[in-house]
Scaffold this active site. Structure first.
Site, PDB file in Angstrom:
ATOM      1  N   ASP A 196      43.490  39.863  38.596  1.00 57.58           N
ATOM      2  CA  ASP A 196      44.311  40.562  37.537  1.00 57.58           C
ATOM      3  C   ASP A 196      45.468  39.632  37.158  1.00 57.58           C
ATOM      4  OD1 ASP A 196      43.951  43.039  36.636  1.00 57.58           O
ATOM      5  OD2 ASP A 196      44.520  44.012  38.423  1.00 57.58           O
ATOM      6  N   LYS A 254      34.978  49.409  35.254  1.00 54.20           N
ATOM      7  CA  LYS A 254      34.876  47.930  35.855  1.00 54.20           C
ATOM      8  C   LYS A 254      33.616  48.004  36.706  1.00 54.20           C
ATOM      9  CE  LYS A 254      40.016  47.439  35.536  1.00 54.20           C
ATOM     10  NZ  LYS A 254      41.110  47.617  36.509  1.00 54.20           N
ATOM     11  N   GLN A 289      44.339  49.136  41.393  1.00 59.82           N
ATOM     12  CA  GLN A 289      44.653  49.632  40.285  1.00 59.82           C
ATOM     13  C   GLN A 289      46.152  50.376  40.199  1.00 59.82           C
ATOM     14  OE1 GLN A 289      42.555  49.838  37.683  1.00 59.82           O
ATOM     15  NE2 GLN A 289      44.240  51.030  36.339  1.00 59.82           N
TER      16      GLN A 289
END
Length: 291
Positions: A119, A52, A96
């Site tokens: 997200d 990312k 994460q």
């Protein structure tokens, strides 16, 4: 049989984002800024987060990586999230997953500002998605929709079977594909571990999405000729013939299924790269929302 090339498609999307960012900079507008928090040293998570960061550099984003130790407390993590929520330069951020067992994932996801939840996991964004209102879509389902659209795979009126009911992939994708949208209007069956005689259901499907996390679960005898196959899974399978001692396998037995499929995603190089591309797209959107 056509390979749905997620690597190539994601690169195209990143090029489009890079052009949009360059235009923003020329106009004197803010540079999008994506942050990521990772707790612990999970190998797959670290690889994904580093990817990312590299992708941010490629498209011209600013990026911040907050790397916390495995023994980080829930309170400490919530403090970091609050800092990012209040940082006006951060447009979007992700925490994460998975998190260490001492931390309540749901509490963490609830703490993220919905306007920075790129997200698409916060209940506010999930609710808006369900009601077909503008929101940040979860990156993996969003990536699947984009892949189907760019390869012109027809979904309207088609029978779709989604195997797996996770909140991250299966459930939101089943909702999105049933909605009135360009890639939608499908008749969707959401299958899971309690589904009886799954093979008889998947054999009727025009599109099968395998998102259950079991290596090579979907085999050629479970799909009909001409079906479109989307493989979301990625598992390390022990393989002594490989230098690293394992190979990467999806939820689909590619060898047998590809002989019958009209379209199919590979593993790796299918859905995975699309997830990162759509995370960047959500971040650009978050930045534009604040203009």
């Amino acid at each position: 049989m056509i390979i749905l090339d997620g690597k190539k498609t994601s690169d195209n999307i990143k090029d489009e984002i890079a052009i949009a960012v360059a235009k923003r900079k020329e106009a004197g507008l803010k540079t999008p800024h994506l942050a990521a928090i990772i707790v612990g040293t999970d190998g797959a998570s670290m690889t994904y987060v580093n990817s990312k960061v590299k992708s941010c550099q490629k498209v011209g984003f600013n990026s911040t990586l907050i790397d916390l130790p495995e023994d980080t407390t829930e309170e400490q993590l919530l403090h970091e999230i609050e800092e990012l929520n209040n940082d006006k330069d951060i447009d979007g951020f992700i925490v994460q997953l998975p998190l260490p067992k001492q931390i309540d994932e749901q509490k963490v996801l609830m703490a993220v500002d919905p306007d920075k939840d790129v997200d698409g996991f916060h209940p506010v964004n999930v609710g808006k998605m369900t009601l077909d209102l503008p929101s940040f879509l979860p990156a993996t389902p969003y990536g699947i929709l984009e892949l189907l659209e760019r390869y012109e795979v027809e979904t309207s009126g088609k029978k779709v079977v989604v195997i797996g009911r996770s909140h991250i992939v299966g459930r939101p994708l089943s909702i999105l594909l049933s909605q009135k949208r360009k890639v939608g209007n499908a008749t969707v069956t959401l299958a899971h571990s309690r589904t009886r005689d799954l093979a008889s259901i998947t054999r009727e499907a025009d599109i099968v999405v395998a998102a259950l996390g079991i290596a090579e679960f979907l085999t050629g005898d479970m799909v009909k000729d001409g079906a479109t196959i989307i493989d979301v899974g990625i598992t390390r399978v022990k393989d002594d013939s490989k230098k690293r001692g394992y190979r990467l396998a999806g939820d689909v037995d590619f060898e047998s299924v590809s002989k019958k499929a009209s379209f199919i995603t590979p593993v790796p190089g299918g859905v995975g790269p699309m997830t990162i591309a759509m995370l960047l797209k959500n971040t650009l959107q978050a930045c534009e929302n604040r203009d």
